[in-house]
Scaffold this motif. Structure first.
Motif, PDB file in Angstrom:
ATOM      1  N   ALA A  83     -17.645 -24.493 -65.236  1.00  6.69           N
ATOM      2  CA  ALA A  83     -18.247 -24.759 -63.925  1.00  6.69           C
ATOM      3  C   ALA A  83     -17.416 -24.120 -62.817  1.00  6.69           C
ATOM      4  CB  ALA A  83     -18.359 -26.273 -63.706  1.00  6.69           C
ATOM      5  N   SER A  84     -16.091 -24.270 -62.892  1.00  9.81           N
ATOM      6  CA  SER A  84     -15.222 -23.720 -61.860  1.00  9.81           C
ATOM      7  C   SER A  84     -15.262 -22.198 -61.860  1.00  9.81           C
ATOM      8  CB  SER A  84     -13.774 -24.180 -62.076  1.00  9.81           C
ATOM      9  OG  SER A  84     -13.704 -25.586 -62.132  1.00  9.81           O
ATOM     10  N   GLY A  85     -15.188 -21.624 -63.058  1.00  8.62           N
ATOM     11  CA  GLY A  85     -15.174 -20.164 -63.165  1.00  8.62           C
ATOM     12  C   GLY A  85     -16.476 -19.560 -62.658  1.00  8.62           C
ATOM     13  N   ALA A  86     -17.593 -20.153 -63.041  1.00  9.08           N
ATOM     14  CA  ALA A  86     -18.894 -19.629 -62.597  1.00  9.08           C
ATOM     15  C   ALA A  86     -19.011 -19.731 -61.079  1.00  9.08           C
ATOM     16  CB  ALA A  86     -20.022 -20.412 -63.265  1.00  9.08           C
ATOM     17  N   THR A  87     -18.537 -20.844 -60.534  1.00  6.99           N
ATOM     18  CA  THR A  87     -18.587 -21.011 -59.075  1.00  6.99           C
ATOM     19  C   THR A  87     -17.755 -19.937 -58.386  1.00  6.99           C
ATOM     20  OG1 THR A  87     -18.849 -23.400 -59.332  1.00  6.99           O
ATOM     21  CG2 THR A  87     -18.112 -22.605 -57.181  1.00  6.99           C
ATOM     22  N   MET A  88     -16.527 -19.727 -58.873  1.00  6.14           N
ATOM     23  CA  MET A  88     -15.661 -18.727 -58.260  1.00  6.14           C
ATOM     24  C   MET A  88     -16.312 -17.355 -58.242  1.00  6.14           C
ATOM     25  SD  MET A  88     -12.178 -20.058 -60.085  1.00  6.14           S
ATOM     26  CE  MET A  88     -11.327 -18.515 -60.056  1.00  6.14           C
ATOM     27  N   ILE A  89     -16.860 -16.972 -59.398  1.00  2.00           N
ATOM     28  CA  ILE A  89     -17.434 -15.627 -59.515  1.00  2.00           C
ATOM     29  C   ILE A  89     -18.669 -15.486 -58.631  1.00  2.00           C
ATOM     30  CG2 ILE A  89     -18.600 -14.034 -61.099  1.00  2.00           C
ATOM     31  CD1 ILE A  89     -16.725 -15.293 -63.314  1.00  2.00           C
ATOM     32  N   TYR A  90     -19.560 -16.490 -58.691  1.00  2.00           N
ATOM     33  CA  TYR A  90     -20.804 -16.383 -57.913  1.00  2.00           C
ATOM     34  C   TYR A  90     -20.519 -16.360 -56.411  1.00  2.00           C
ATOM     35  CZ  TYR A  90     -25.361 -17.399 -55.894  1.00  2.00           C
ATOM     36  OH  TYR A  90     -26.504 -17.342 -55.142  1.00  2.00           O
ATOM     37  N   VAL A  91     -19.723 -17.320 -55.937  1.00  2.00           N
ATOM     38  CA  VAL A  91     -19.558 -17.421 -54.482  1.00  2.00           C
ATOM     39  C   VAL A  91     -18.756 -16.240 -53.937  1.00  2.00           C
ATOM     40  CG1 VAL A  91     -19.726 -19.926 -54.581  1.00  2.00           C
ATOM     41  CG2 VAL A  91     -17.463 -18.872 -54.434  1.00  2.00           C
ATOM     42  N   PHE A  92     -17.771 -15.774 -54.702  1.00  2.00           N
ATOM     43  CA  PHE A  92     -17.013 -14.618 -54.229  1.00  2.00           C
ATOM     44  C   PHE A  92     -17.920 -13.394 -54.147  1.00  2.00           C
ATOM     45  CE2 PHE A  92     -14.517 -10.797 -54.638  1.00  2.00           C
ATOM     46  CZ  PHE A  92     -13.499 -11.003 -53.713  1.00  2.00           C
ATOM     47  N   GLY A  93     -18.692 -13.168 -55.217  1.00  2.00           N
ATOM     48  CA  GLY A  93     -19.547 -11.984 -55.270  1.00  2.00           C
ATOM     49  C   GLY A  93     -20.619 -11.985 -54.191  1.00  2.00           C
ATOM     50  N   VAL A  94     -21.338 -13.091 -54.078  1.00  2.00           N
ATOM     51  CA  VAL A  94     -22.456 -13.121 -53.128  1.00  2.00           C
ATOM     52  C   VAL A  94     -21.931 -13.119 -51.687  1.00  2.00           C
ATOM     53  CG1 VAL A  94     -24.473 -14.416 -52.345  1.00  2.00           C
ATOM     54  CG2 VAL A  94     -23.966 -14.239 -54.788  1.00  2.00           C
ATOM     55  N   THR A  95     -20.847 -13.859 -51.433  1.00  2.00           N
ATOM     56  CA  THR A  95     -20.303 -13.859 -50.073  1.00  2.00           C
ATOM     57  C   THR A  95     -19.791 -12.467 -49.706  1.00  2.00           C
ATOM     58  OG1 THR A  95     -19.631 -16.155 -50.384  1.00  2.00           O
ATOM     59  CG2 THR A  95     -18.691 -14.987 -48.503  1.00  2.00           C
ATOM     60  N   TRP A  96     -19.213 -11.777 -50.675  1.00  2.00           N
ATOM     61  CA  TRP A  96     -18.732 -10.423 -50.414  1.00  2.00           C
ATOM     62  C   TRP A  96     -19.908  -9.512 -50.024  1.00  2.00           C
ATOM     63  CZ3 TRP A  96     -19.138  -5.434 -52.487  1.00  2.00           C
ATOM     64  CH2 TRP A  96     -18.145  -4.536 -52.075  1.00  2.00           C
ATOM     65  N   LEU A  97     -21.018  -9.621 -50.765  1.00  2.00           N
ATOM     66  CA  LEU A  97     -22.201  -8.809 -50.446  1.00  2.00           C
ATOM     67  C   LEU A  97     -22.734  -9.143 -49.050  1.00  2.00           C
ATOM     68  CD1 LEU A  97     -24.195  -8.886 -53.823  1.00  2.00           C
ATOM     69  CD2 LEU A  97     -23.069  -6.909 -52.765  1.00  2.00           C
ATOM     70  N   ILE A  98     -22.823 -10.450 -48.751  1.00  2.00           N
ATOM     71  CA  ILE A  98     -23.309 -10.875 -47.437  1.00  2.00           C
ATOM     72  C   ILE A  98     -22.396 -10.325 -46.341  1.00  2.00           C
ATOM     73  CG2 ILE A  98     -23.535 -12.889 -45.923  1.00  2.00           C
ATOM     74  CD1 ILE A  98     -24.472 -14.488 -48.389  1.00  2.00           C
ATOM     75  N   ALA A  99     -21.093 -10.430 -46.571  1.00  2.00           N
ATOM     76  CA  ALA A  99     -20.138  -9.989 -45.550  1.00  2.00           C
ATOM     77  C   ALA A  99     -20.234  -8.487 -45.325  1.00  2.00           C
ATOM     78  CB  ALA A  99     -18.716 -10.387 -45.958  1.00  2.00           C
ATOM     79  N   VAL A 100     -20.355  -7.718 -46.408  1.00  2.00           N
ATOM     80  CA  VAL A 100     -20.464  -6.267 -46.257  1.00  2.00           C
ATOM     81  C   VAL A 100     -21.740  -5.922 -45.487  1.00  2.00           C
ATOM     82  CG1 VAL A 100     -20.856  -4.110 -47.515  1.00  2.00           C
ATOM     83  CG2 VAL A 100     -19.056  -5.684 -48.261  1.00  2.00           C
ATOM     84  N   ALA A 101     -22.823  -6.618 -45.806  1.00  2.00           N
ATOM     85  CA  ALA A 101     -24.086  -6.360 -45.103  1.00  2.00           C
ATOM     86  C   ALA A 101     -23.949  -6.667 -43.616  1.00  2.00           C
ATOM     87  CB  ALA A 101     -25.204  -7.197 -45.723  1.00  2.00           C
ATOM     88  N   ILE A 102     -23.337  -7.798 -43.290  1.00  2.00           N
ATOM     89  CA  ILE A 102     -23.165  -8.156 -41.874  1.00  2.00           C
ATOM     90  C   ILE A 102     -22.273  -7.127 -41.172  1.00  2.00           C
ATOM     91  CG2 ILE A 102     -22.141  -9.856 -40.299  1.00  2.00           C
ATOM     92  CD1 ILE A 102     -22.990 -12.035 -42.293  1.00  2.00           C
ATOM     93  N   ASP A 103     -21.221  -6.703 -41.865  1.00  2.00           N
ATOM     94  CA  ASP A 103     -20.305  -5.734 -41.263  1.00  2.00           C
ATOM     95  C   ASP A 103     -21.016  -4.416 -40.972  1.00  2.00           C
ATOM     96  OD1 ASP A 103     -17.761  -5.385 -40.248  1.00  2.00           O
ATOM     97  OD2 ASP A 103     -17.093  -4.271 -42.016  1.00  2.00           O
ATOM     98  N   LYS A 104     -21.905  -4.000 -41.883  1.00  4.65           N
ATOM     99  CA  LYS A 104     -22.635  -2.734 -41.702  1.00  4.65           C
ATOM    100  C   LYS A 104     -23.681  -2.856 -40.600  1.00  4.65           C
ATOM    101  CE  LYS A 104     -21.424  -0.004 -45.448  1.00  4.65           C
ATOM    102  NZ  LYS A 104     -20.019  -0.426 -45.355  1.00  4.65           N
ATOM    103  N   VAL A 105     -24.414  -3.959 -40.587  1.00  2.00           N
ATOM    104  CA  VAL A 105     -25.559  -4.073 -39.686  1.00  2.00           C
ATOM    105  C   VAL A 105     -25.144  -4.553 -38.291  1.00  2.00           C
ATOM    106  CG1 VAL A 105     -27.789  -5.209 -39.299  1.00  2.00           C
ATOM    107  CG2 VAL A 105     -27.120  -4.505 -41.605  1.00  2.00           C
ATOM    108  N   ILE A 106     -24.300  -5.566 -38.233  1.00  2.00           N
ATOM    109  CA  ILE A 106     -23.928  -6.152 -36.935  1.00  2.00           C
ATOM    110  C   ILE A 106     -22.515  -5.747 -36.529  1.00  2.00           C
ATOM    111  CG2 ILE A 106     -23.616  -8.297 -35.657  1.00  2.00           C
ATOM    112  CD1 ILE A 106     -25.509  -9.664 -37.582  1.00  2.00           C
TER     113      ILE A 106
END
Lengths: 112, 439
Positions: B363-386
């Motif tokens: 549970a911990s490992g899956a959470t770490m991987i999912y939240v890091f990956g998706v937040t990273w994608l969201i952050a890169v998108a925000i950085d590019k667009v805004i």
């Protein structure tokens, strides 16, 4: 006229003030300042990270005096502010061209 | 089931307690930043209070707690706009009490991220973080862990059977590893590791930590969703673990750095409250004591990692929440006991073998991987667009003035200035005006 300026340790402020009052000084100006000299700074630790804080807090005292009183004021300042450790501060004297009392417009020694 | 007045009263009270944690966090974080960015930090927390509340009632609750859409990954749109929730019952409390309680968790988890991006991001970019991150990271995580439907709910809680009482994955590991991704994409503050970035107001930090500690009783004991034995267990465990971690953090400081610090005792308390969050309903007070001692010491060490690895997680969201959450999740696998909660499990030291520990790690490992990956994608998108960062000039002279046209403290009259446009700046002008009006 002279302007006597002293940079001293903050905790010596009361000692210096009463020493000056005892020799008849009737007014002075105090400010909180920070700076560095040979004392260097100190280290603060936040969540394990050490910060060197190299500006040390000091108190600056300024006294306007007639020429013949300046030496006595300097002596009183030095003896009351001294702890014999690095960081006790400095005292210096500079000549003053004009002094005016704002309320009355008196000039020179009368304004002191 | 029928509505229990006692249970409902406790959950409503708990929701209010948890709501107070976000202003508490604003003070905890606000005191830790420099004087020129205290308002921006508190503003980020209050924006989360505003925006996440709206998201939650519009679609967040429905996607998190609606019927599973398959594979235990996300809910559905059945409660969109909170339709069909009025008059419904969840266990022994009104569904709306559950909605409200869960809303306050979504709010503070999002606000926690602000600590990773202190002093340097545009408020419009933060608003984008709140919306996208709550939607694509928080809401699925809440579903994974807390949507129970007899084996047809979320995959972590209902299918795998990993234990997370009040949010070790959903709140703590989630915020910690999301914060890491944000900090990496946003980048370091100008002057980081060179200039002193000392907390500007430690009394405010301690006040905030106290409010968080207080609110955490609602967070943890409220998660029993009933006013009974389990809530009492969770509350005593919360107190024991938080206290132990506060002490063990300053003990580490005493030996490592020479002096126990106020920031240390505040941080230690939070790390303990974090670690007991997943475990408070499954361990006994001695287990809580062990988890607390471990959490304080491990987190006190973990907050130093950023200097070695070079990411500016400014207020240590990863070090305190991410790592503290891991300590709590793994702690369950070690010291959980069914003597406390039959719905829980037995950890390694309680004769349960490695089964529960394994589930906790998955549970911990899956959470770490999912939240890091998706937040990273969201952050890169925000950085590019805004674009995340304020200008270097604004960052150095102070983000409060740049983003909000305000400063946190006005402690002297000499710099208070004039009220632009009113044209009445001083006493003499006031007297002149008085005379004109008299004549």
């Amino acid at each position: 006229m002279k302007l006597v300026t002293a940079i001293i340790r903050p905790f010596k402020m009361e000692d210096v003030k009463s020493a000056l009052e005892q020799i008849g000084v009737q007014g002075l100006t105090v400010s909180e300042v920070s700076g560095f000299g040979r004392q260097g700074g100190h280290v603060e630790v936040y969540r394990g990270a050490e910060y060197v804080v190299n500006l040390v807090p000091k108190v600056k005292i300024e006294v306007l005096a007639e020429d013949e009183d300046a030496a006595r004021i300097v002596d009183a300042l030095v003896s009351s502010a001294r702890t014999d450790r690095i960081g006790d501060g400095k005292v210096w004297v500079v000549p003053v061209d004009t002094v005016v009392r704002v309320r009355t417009g008196e000039r020179g020694d009368d304004a002191l | 089931m029928e509505i229990s007045a006692g249970d409902t009263a406790w959950v409503l009270t708990s929701a209010a307690l948890v709501m107070l944690m976000t202003p508490g966090l604003a003070m905890f974080y606000g005191g830790m930043v420099r004087v020129k960015s205290v308002l921006n930090m508190m503003m980020m927390c209050f924006l989360a209070l505003g925006l996440v509340s709206i998201i939650w009632v519009l679609y967040g609750y429905s996607l998190a707690f609606g019927t599973d859409s398959g594979a235990g990954l996300i809910g559905n749109f059945e409660f969109i706009g909170l339709q069909d929730t009025v008059g419904e019952v969840e266990g022994t409390i009104p569904t709306l009490a559950f909605v409200m309680f869960q809303m306050t968790f979504a709010i503070i988890t999002c606000a926690l991220l602000a600590g990773a991006v202190a002093d340097r991001i545009r408020i419009i970019a933060w608003i984008a973080v709140i919306v996208l991150w709550t939607t694509f990271v928080y809401v699925p995580l809440a579903h994974w862990t807390w949507k129970f439907d007899d084996g047809a709910g979320g995959w972590i809680g209902d299918r795998l059977g990993a234990l997370d009482f009040a949010g070790g994955t959903v709140v703590e590991i989630n915020s910690g590893f999301s914060a890491l991704a944000l900090a990496i994409v946003v980048g370091r503050r100008i002057g980081w590791r060179r200039d002193p970035m000392r907390p500007h107001n430690l009394p405010l930090v301690l006040l905030g930590a106290g409010m968080l500690w207080f609110g955490w009783f609602g967070f943890n004991a409220g998660s029993a969703l009933a006013a009974g034995e389990l809530a009492a267990t969770a509350m005593i465990n919360t107190q024991v673990c938080t206290a132990a971690a506060a002490l063990s953090w300053v003990l580490v400081e005493k030996f490592r750095d020479g002096k126990p610090t106020t920031l240390g005792i505040a941080s230690g308390a939070i790390s303990g409250a974090v670690a007991i969050t997943p475990s408070c309903g499954y361990v006994n007070p001695m287990g809580a004591l062990l988890i607390g001692l471990a959490a304080g010491a491990i987190c006190a060490w973990a907050v130093g990692l950023k200097y070695r690895l070079g990411y500016d997680d400014s207020l240590d969201v990863l070090g305190v929440h991410g790592i503290g959450g891991l300590v709590g999740m793994i702690g369950i696998g070690l010291v959980a006991t069914t003597a406390v909660n039959e719905a829980g499990g037995d950890g390694l030291f309680s004769g349960g073998g490695f089964d529960l520990l394994g589930k906790q790690l998955v549970a911990s490992g899956a959470t770490m991987i999912y939240v890091f990956g998706v937040t990273w994608l969201i952050a890169v998108a925000i950085d590019k667009v805004i674009g995340f960062r304020v200008t270097p000039e604004a960052e150095i002279s102070g983000i409060d003035l740049d983003q909000h046209a305000e400063t946190g403290y006005e402690l002297t009259d000499t710099t208070s200035g004039a009220f632009a446009g009113v044209g009445q700046h001083g006493l003499s002008e006031y007297r002149q005006k008085e005379q004109r009006e008299d004549s």
